[in-house]
Design a protein around this motif. Structure first.
Motif, PDB file in Angstrom:
ATOM      1  N   ALA A 117      -0.514   6.540   2.228  1.00  0.00           N
ATOM      2  CA  ALA A 117      -0.288   5.090   2.373  1.00  0.00           C
ATOM      3  C   ALA A 117      -0.009   4.659   3.803  1.00  0.00           C
ATOM      4  O   ALA A 117       0.617   3.614   4.021  1.00  0.00           O
ATOM      5  CB  ALA A 117       0.839   4.623   1.452  1.00  0.00           C
ATOM      6  N   ALA A 118      -0.473   5.423   4.779  1.00  0.00           N
ATOM      7  CA  ALA A 118      -0.206   5.048   6.172  1.00  0.00           C
ATOM      8  C   ALA A 118      -0.828   3.700   6.531  1.00  0.00           C
ATOM      9  O   ALA A 118      -0.270   2.956   7.337  1.00  0.00           O
ATOM     10  CB  ALA A 118      -0.734   6.119   7.124  1.00  0.00           C
ATOM     11  N   GLN A 119      -1.976   3.375   5.937  1.00  0.00           N
ATOM     12  CA  GLN A 119      -2.608   2.076   6.197  1.00  0.00           C
ATOM     13  C   GLN A 119      -2.180   1.013   5.177  1.00  0.00           C
ATOM     14  O   GLN A 119      -2.465  -0.162   5.371  1.00  0.00           O
ATOM     15  CB  GLN A 119      -4.129   2.220   6.173  1.00  0.00           C
ATOM     16  N   SER A 120      -1.521   1.432   4.131  1.00  0.00           N
ATOM     17  CA  SER A 120      -1.121   0.504   3.072  1.00  0.00           C
ATOM     18  C   SER A 120       0.372   0.226   3.074  1.00  0.00           C
ATOM     19  O   SER A 120       0.857  -0.553   2.249  1.00  0.00           O
ATOM     20  CB  SER A 120      -1.502   1.094   1.699  1.00  0.00           C
ATOM     21  N   TRP A 121       1.099   0.892   3.986  1.00  0.00           N
ATOM     22  CA  TRP A 121       2.558   0.775   3.951  1.00  0.00           C
ATOM     23  C   TRP A 121       2.991  -0.673   4.163  1.00  0.00           C
ATOM     24  O   TRP A 121       2.453  -1.376   5.015  1.00  0.00           O
ATOM     25  CB  TRP A 121       3.198   1.669   5.004  1.00  0.00           C
ATOM     26  N   GLY A 122       3.955  -1.102   3.376  1.00  0.00           N
ATOM     27  CA  GLY A 122       4.388  -2.500   3.437  1.00  0.00           C
ATOM     28  C   GLY A 122       4.082  -3.237   2.154  1.00  0.00           C
ATOM     29  O   GLY A 122       4.605  -4.324   1.910  1.00  0.00           O
ATOM     30  N   ASN A 123       3.227  -2.620   1.317  1.00  0.00           N
ATOM     31  CA  ASN A 123       3.028  -3.126  -0.044  1.00  0.00           C
ATOM     32  C   ASN A 123       4.225  -2.626  -0.848  1.00  0.00           C
ATOM     33  O   ASN A 123       4.295  -1.451  -1.210  1.00  0.00           O
ATOM     34  CB  ASN A 123       1.709  -2.584  -0.616  1.00  0.00           C
ATOM     35  N   GLU A 124       5.173  -3.494  -1.100  1.00  0.00           N
ATOM     36  CA  GLU A 124       6.445  -3.070  -1.677  1.00  0.00           C
ATOM     37  C   GLU A 124       6.276  -2.350  -3.007  1.00  0.00           C
ATOM     38  O   GLU A 124       6.947  -1.346  -3.278  1.00  0.00           O
ATOM     39  CB  GLU A 124       7.370  -4.283  -1.851  1.00  0.00           C
ATOM     40  N   ALA A 125       5.368  -2.848  -3.832  1.00  0.00           N
ATOM     41  CA  ALA A 125       5.160  -2.223  -5.137  1.00  0.00           C
ATOM     42  C   ALA A 125       4.617  -0.799  -4.983  1.00  0.00           C
ATOM     43  O   ALA A 125       5.045   0.125  -5.676  1.00  0.00           O
ATOM     44  CB  ALA A 125       4.199  -3.062  -5.968  1.00  0.00           C
TER      45      ALA A 125
END
Length: 209
Positions: A117-125
């Motif tokens: 999730a290095a590019q997706s980090w910040g999607n809290e769910a």
């Protein structure tokens, strides 16, 4: 070694990783999840880009993990596989899949997640789902990244949880010149493998004991 590919539509077969793991006695298996490679079904990035908010990404990853579960079941039927020495690994979306599989266990003895999730980090769910998965991993988890990845939050946040549950985490010096090289090239190329090889092999051997 079951390797989870990333978000690329045509994952291929990762010959440099295969050569490395084969040279250390591993069968190297790269199943292609639904909608990727030759596997039928909707492509995960099309589903995510179609909209629906953060929950869609979580649902898409959970659905994709059904294919990893099926792949693990098949792998364990192979006569050339020692079912007591199976490892699951992957990078990027494959790192996410590795952690979701760690929560289920499925008989694997170790889980090695590159840049989950290095590019997706910040999607809290999504972040919460991965934190939950690492907390409940059925075997040791090693989370590793290069410093110039898109974000090192996965190794910092998830890595702290992994360490608290008998796993490992490490952020290595930057690899290559771009975030993508630090993200994907670090995990899959011979030059990257030469950096993390000893750490990963030691982690695996300790997990087998």
């Amino acid at each position: 070694m079951l390797w989870n590919h990333g978000s690329e539509k045509r994952p291929g077969w990762q010959p440099e990783l295969a050569s490395f793991y084969n040279s250390h006695g591993f069968v190297f298996f790269v199943p292609h999840r639904r909608g990727q490679g030759r596997s039928p079904g909707p492509y995960i990035m099309d589903k995510i880009h179609a909209g629906g908010g953060p929950a869609v990404a979580v649902q898409a990853q959970q659905a994709a993990n059904e294919d990893v579960v099926a792949a693990m079941r098949w792998l364990k039927t192979r006569p050339e596989v020692d079912t007591n020495r199976i490892v699951v690994s992957g990078c990027s979306f494959g790192g996410i899949q590795t952690l979701l599989t760690a929560e289920k266990g499925l008989g694997a003895r170790a889980f090695v997640a590159f840049a989950p999730a290095a590019q997706s980090w910040g999607n809290e769910a999504l972040d919460q789902m991965l934190e939950y998965a690492v907390e409940r991993a059925k075997a040791p988890v090693f989370i590793l990244q290069a410093k110039n990845d898109y974000s090192t939050q996965p190794a910092e946040v998830l890595g702290k949880i992994a360490k608290a549950h008998g796993g490992e985490s490490k952020i290595y010096p930057g690899f290559g010149k771009t975030p993508q090289e630090g993200h994907w090239g670090f995990a899959t190329t011979s030059a990257g493998i030469a950096i993390w090889d000893k750490d990963v092999l030691q982690f695996i051997e300790e997990s087998f004991r």
